[in-house]
Write a protein that holds these residues in place. Structure first.
Motif, PDB file in Angstrom:
ATOM      1  N   GLN B  27       0.836  -1.208   0.000  1.00  0.00           N
ATOM      2  CA  GLN B  27       0.000   0.000   0.000  1.00  0.00           C
ATOM      3  C   GLN B  27       0.870   1.257   0.000  1.00  0.00           C
ATOM      4  N   SER B  28       1.907   1.242   0.802  1.00  0.00           N
ATOM      5  CA  SER B  28       2.807   2.393   0.880  1.00  0.00           C
ATOM      6  C   SER B  28       3.420   2.704  -0.471  1.00  0.00           C
ATOM      7  N   ILE B  29       3.904   1.638  -1.127  1.00  0.00           N
ATOM      8  CA  ILE B  29       4.543   1.824  -2.432  1.00  0.00           C
ATOM      9  C   ILE B  29       3.542   2.399  -3.421  1.00  0.00           C
ATOM     10  N   LEU B  30       2.332   1.816  -3.429  1.00  0.00           N
ATOM     11  CA  LEU B  30       1.332   2.274  -4.393  1.00  0.00           C
ATOM     12  C   LEU B  30       0.934   3.718  -4.109  1.00  0.00           C
ATOM     13  N   ASN B  31       0.768   4.044  -2.834  1.00  0.00           N
ATOM     14  CA  ASN B  31       0.408   5.419  -2.492  1.00  0.00           C
ATOM     15  C   ASN B  31       1.467   6.389  -2.987  1.00  0.00           C
ATOM     16  N   SER B  32       2.709   5.977  -2.803  1.00  0.00           N
ATOM     17  CA  SER B  32       3.793   6.861  -3.196  1.00  0.00           C
ATOM     18  C   SER B  32       3.818   7.041  -4.714  1.00  0.00           C
ATOM     19  N   ILE B  33       3.592   5.966  -5.454  1.00  0.00           N
ATOM     20  CA  ILE B  33       3.574   6.089  -6.923  1.00  0.00           C
ATOM     21  C   ILE B  33       2.374   6.917  -7.362  1.00  0.00           C
ATOM     22  N   GLU B  34       1.254   6.711  -6.691  1.00  0.00           N
ATOM     23  CA  GLU B  34       0.040   7.421  -7.073  1.00  0.00           C
ATOM     24  C   GLU B  34       0.223   8.928  -6.901  1.00  0.00           C
ATOM     25  N   GLY B  35       0.997   9.271  -5.867  1.00  0.00           N
ATOM     26  CA  GLY B  35       1.224  10.688  -5.598  1.00  0.00           C
ATOM     27  C   GLY B  35       2.079  11.364  -6.655  1.00  0.00           C
ATOM     28  N   GLY B 136       0.667   6.744 -18.604  1.00  0.00           N
ATOM     29  CA  GLY B 136       0.652   5.292 -18.399  1.00  0.00           C
ATOM     30  C   GLY B 136       0.343   4.851 -16.976  1.00  0.00           C
ATOM     31  N   LYS B 137       0.217   5.813 -16.095  1.00  0.00           N
ATOM     32  CA  LYS B 137       0.076   5.463 -14.688  1.00  0.00           C
ATOM     33  C   LYS B 137      -1.275   4.846 -14.322  1.00  0.00           C
ATOM     34  N   SER B 138      -2.142   4.717 -15.293  1.00  0.00           N
ATOM     35  CA  SER B 138      -3.450   4.159 -14.952  1.00  0.00           C
ATOM     36  C   SER B 138      -3.337   2.700 -14.498  1.00  0.00           C
ATOM     37  N   TYR B 139      -2.204   2.078 -14.851  1.00  0.00           N
ATOM     38  CA  TYR B 139      -2.043   0.688 -14.393  1.00  0.00           C
ATOM     39  C   TYR B 139      -2.011   0.612 -12.867  1.00  0.00           C
ATOM     40  N   ILE B 140      -1.655   1.740 -12.243  1.00  0.00           N
ATOM     41  CA  ILE B 140      -1.618   1.752 -10.777  1.00  0.00           C
ATOM     42  C   ILE B 140      -2.993   1.478 -10.188  1.00  0.00           C
ATOM     43  N   ALA B 234      15.865  -2.542   0.401  1.00  0.00           N
ATOM     44  CA  ALA B 234      15.945  -2.396  -1.042  1.00  0.00           C
ATOM     45  C   ALA B 234      14.912  -1.392  -1.548  1.00  0.00           C
ATOM     46  N   ILE B 235      13.706  -1.448  -0.999  1.00  0.00           N
ATOM     47  CA  ILE B 235      12.648  -0.517  -1.417  1.00  0.00           C
ATOM     48  C   ILE B 235      13.067   0.919  -1.089  1.00  0.00           C
ATOM     49  N   VAL B 236      13.615   1.113   0.095  1.00  0.00           N
ATOM     50  CA  VAL B 236      14.030   2.461   0.486  1.00  0.00           C
ATOM     51  C   VAL B 236      15.119   2.966  -0.456  1.00  0.00           C
ATOM     52  N   GLU B 237      16.079   2.108  -0.778  1.00  0.00           N
ATOM     53  CA  GLU B 237      17.198   2.555  -1.613  1.00  0.00           C
ATOM     54  C   GLU B 237      16.775   2.858  -3.035  1.00  0.00           C
ATOM     55  N   THR B 238      15.894   2.057  -3.592  1.00  0.00           N
ATOM     56  CA  THR B 238      15.534   2.268  -4.995  1.00  0.00           C
ATOM     57  C   THR B 238      14.392   3.250  -5.170  1.00  0.00           C
ATOM     58  N   ASN B 243       7.581   5.412   4.311  1.00  0.00           N
ATOM     59  CA  ASN B 243       6.548   4.931   5.230  1.00  0.00           C
ATOM     60  C   ASN B 243       6.355   3.411   5.148  1.00  0.00           C
ATOM     61  N   LEU B 244       7.382   2.648   5.601  1.00  0.00           N
ATOM     62  CA  LEU B 244       7.272   1.193   5.535  1.00  0.00           C
ATOM     63  C   LEU B 244       7.006   0.625   6.924  1.00  0.00           C
ATOM     64  N   ALA B 245       6.546  -0.643   6.947  1.00  0.00           N
ATOM     65  CA  ALA B 245       6.115  -1.228   8.223  1.00  0.00           C
ATOM     66  C   ALA B 245       7.258  -1.340   9.231  1.00  0.00           C
ATOM     67  N   ILE B 246       8.398  -1.863   8.798  1.00  0.00           N
ATOM     68  CA  ILE B 246       9.474  -2.108   9.768  1.00  0.00           C
ATOM     69  C   ILE B 246      10.398  -0.905   9.866  1.00  0.00           C
ATOM     70  N   LEU B 247      10.817  -0.374   8.689  1.00  0.00           N
ATOM     71  CA  LEU B 247      11.811   0.692   8.708  1.00  0.00           C
ATOM     72  C   LEU B 247      11.185   2.064   8.921  1.00  0.00           C
ATOM     73  N   GLY B 248       9.855   2.144   8.729  1.00  0.00           N
ATOM     74  CA  GLY B 248       9.200   3.456   8.858  1.00  0.00           C
ATOM     75  C   GLY B 248       9.334   3.999  10.272  1.00  0.00           C
ATOM     76  N   SER B 249       9.140   5.311  10.386  1.00  0.00           N
ATOM     77  CA  SER B 249       9.342   5.950  11.689  1.00  0.00           C
ATOM     78  C   SER B 249       8.102   5.831  12.574  1.00  0.00           C
ATOM     79  N   SER B 250       6.978   5.329  12.005  1.00  0.00           N
ATOM     80  CA  SER B 250       5.733   5.379  12.773  1.00  0.00           C
ATOM     81  C   SER B 250       5.515   4.146  13.656  1.00  0.00           C
ATOM     82  N   ASN B 251       6.529   3.259  13.763  1.00  0.00           N
ATOM     83  CA  ASN B 251       6.447   2.117  14.677  1.00  0.00           C
ATOM     84  C   ASN B 251       5.253   1.194  14.408  1.00  0.00           C
ATOM     85  N   ILE B 252       4.899   1.091  13.114  1.00  0.00           N
ATOM     86  CA  ILE B 252       3.799   0.217  12.745  1.00  0.00           C
ATOM     87  C   ILE B 252       4.035  -1.197  13.267  1.00  0.00           C
ATOM     88  N   ILE B 253       5.283  -1.635  13.194  1.00  0.00           N
ATOM     89  CA  ILE B 253       5.570  -3.023  13.538  1.00  0.00           C
ATOM     90  C   ILE B 253       5.358  -3.283  15.023  1.00  0.00           C
TER      91      ILE B 253
END
Lengths: 228, 282
Positions: B27-35, B136-140, B234-238, B243-253
């Motif tokens: 969801q995070s990745i998709l939200n970021s691409i959508e933005g 082309g972003k409609s594939y999102i 890898a996601i963060v670097e590329t 806003n990821l579950a483990i590495l994100g700052s919001s302590n989701i994990i």
């Protein structure tokens, strides 16, 4: 004072068996009453209704002046703390010692330890089995086990004692000693209701006899005998 | 005591945890691409300022448009340099081959195609001044609906697993009620309160659920530490997604860990509660 009163009490089980039919009966405080009659005459149902193990179908039952038929289920434990019960099969816990069996009855109603330590030996002396405190039920004879059952029922000093065929598994001599014990408990002021179909016991005791047959009271006699 | 029940709770809640982490990240990745930009309108190099200004004003008037930004050739080159820093491609660029563009964001991304087609005439050629339109972003959108379906399936699986664990705990409680029926009978006879009779079984159920939840958290922690965290790195670097579950700052994990233990305990209490209602009438 009426400690137990049945007013027009009927009990019909879910399978359609009418165990009690319009029973009216008054038992006064301190009485010793025999409920006699053949199996299936309604003696056990009478006892089950008193401790609210099963609800009445119609009519009302008063215990110490209170209508127990409208008792909330949260108040049933309070009722049962005032009624001691003894059974033909003793219902002792085989993995606990005699002391623990009796202590259990006090523990589960939240009595503190110092009361348990004082009351258990006392009641064991009353039933004459103080020396067997650390034995297990299977190490005791049937008569001794029944005394323990009585001790457990009486340790909390309930005003009423119900006995359902307490001598059913015992030989005549042992039965006699159990009856002596119940008489003593009765003399202290405890109301005792005992269901039995043993003629000799009833005849020897000469107490009030209520005879039942097919859910009806067919005889109620002071200082009675088994057969009429 | 209740070994199967504890294991099932552990496995179920572990799966819940893994699903949660993965779905959250997707969801995070998709939200970021959508933005990101939804329609890029590349302009011809020779477009007149008048036409450019006219186009910008016209586009702004469209009701679907949320915002429009003009990116000049120079800005485009800057962006390109930043994105490809350290790459050999920069050395080969001579002059500025990149076009100026309008980057359009829409209020409703679903309308992307409809808007983009306004830059094309009936013969399929771009209108005056416009070189190319990329949308082309409609594939999102499609990805979003796929994850929604995946999420629903995951939720169904989780519900089924939770029901299965409840049945197992229910059964262990039923067995221990049966094993202790004599004690219970005596307790009731001498007037123990309902709560007193029930408490140990409720506790047993709670304990099984709680312990299962605890095991699930340990398993999830190990999986995160040795596997999932590498994926997220890898996601963060590329993609530079924060806003990821483990590495994100919001302590989701951490919330997930706590949630799993609490759900475990609740499952246990509920199941033993059902068993008690059924088998321990007072």
């Amino acid at each position: 004072m009426n400690i137990i009163e049945f007013r027009d009490v009927s009990k019909i089980y879910e399978n359609g068996t009418a165990a009690l039919k319009d029973i009216n009966l008054v038992i006064k405080k301190g009485e010793f009453v025999f409920l006699v009659g053949p199996s299936g005459s309604g003696k056990s149902t009478f006892i089950k209704l008193l401790i609210k193990e099963t609800p009445v179908t119609s009519g009302t039952i008063f215990v110490a002046g209170r209508n127990i038929c409208i008792l909330k289920s949260s108040k049933i434990p309070q009722l049962r703390r005032n009624i001691g019960c003894i059974f033909q099969d003793y219902k002792l816990l085989s993995d606990r010692t005699i002391f623990e069996n009796i202590a259990f009855a006090l523990e589960v109603i939240g009595k503190p330890n110092y009361i348990i330590k004082a009351q258990v030996p006392q009641v064991l002396k009353l039933v004459g089995l103080y020396s067997k405190m650390d034995s297990y039920p299977h190490q005791l004879s049937g008569g001794e086990q029944q005394r323990i059952c009585i001790a457990r029922a009486f340790v909390n000093r309930p005003p009423i004692l119900l006995a359902d065929e307490p001598t059913g598994n015992l030989d005549p001599a042992t039965s006699e000693s159990i009856m002596k014990l119940l008489s003593r408990i009765n003399l202290i002021g405890t109301t005792v209701v005992m269901a039995t179909h043993e003629k000799s016991i009833v005849n020897a005791m000469r107490r009030r006899v209520v005879e039942m047959e097919e859910g009806l009271i067919i005889r109620d006699q002071k200082r009675g005998v088994y057969g009429s | 005591m209740g070994f199967t029940a504890i294991t099932t709770v552990a496995i179920t809640l572990f799966i819940v945890g893994v699903f949660s982490v993965i779905l959250f990240d997707v969801q995070s990745i998709l939200n970021s691409i959508e933005g990101q930009v939804e329609i890029a309108v590349y302009l011809k190099d020779n477009i007149s300022n008048d036409l450019k200004g006219y186009l910008e004003n016209e586009i702004k008037k469209w009701p679907e448009v949320d915002s429009i930004a003009y990116v000049s050739k120079e800005q485009a080159l800057e962006k390109f340099k930043v994105q490809n820093e350290g790459s050999d491609i920069l050395k080969e660029i001579q002059g500025n081959p990149l076009p100026a563009s309008f980057e359009i964001k829409l209020k409703d991304p679903q309308k992307v195609e409809q808007v983009a087609l306004r830059f094309v005439d009936k013969d399929g050629k771009s209108i005056d001044g416009v070189d190319e339109v990329i949308y082309g972003k409609s594939y999102i959108r499609k990805l979003f609906s796929i994850t929604a379906v995946a999420g629903t399936i995951a939720l169904l699986i989780i519900i089924i697993l939770i029901l299965a664990t409840m049945v197992l705990i229910y059964n262990t409680i039923r067995l221990s009620i049966y094993a202790r029926r004599k004690e219970i009978e005596v307790m009731k006879l001498v007037g123990a309160t309902n709560g007193y009779v029930r408490a140990p079984f409720l506790f047993e159920g709670f304990f099984e659920g709680f312990l299962g939840g605890g095991i699930a958290v340990v398993l999830l922690y190990l999986l995160n530490k040795f596997l999932l965290i590498k994926g997220e790195t890898a996601i963060v670097e590329t993609m530079h997604i924060k806003n990821l579950a483990i590495l994100g700052s919001s302590n989701i994990i951490l919330i997930a860990y706590f949630g799993i233990i609490i759900i475990g305990g609740l499952i246990g209490i509920l199941s033993s509660g059902f068993a008690l209602r059924r088998y321990l009438k007072v």
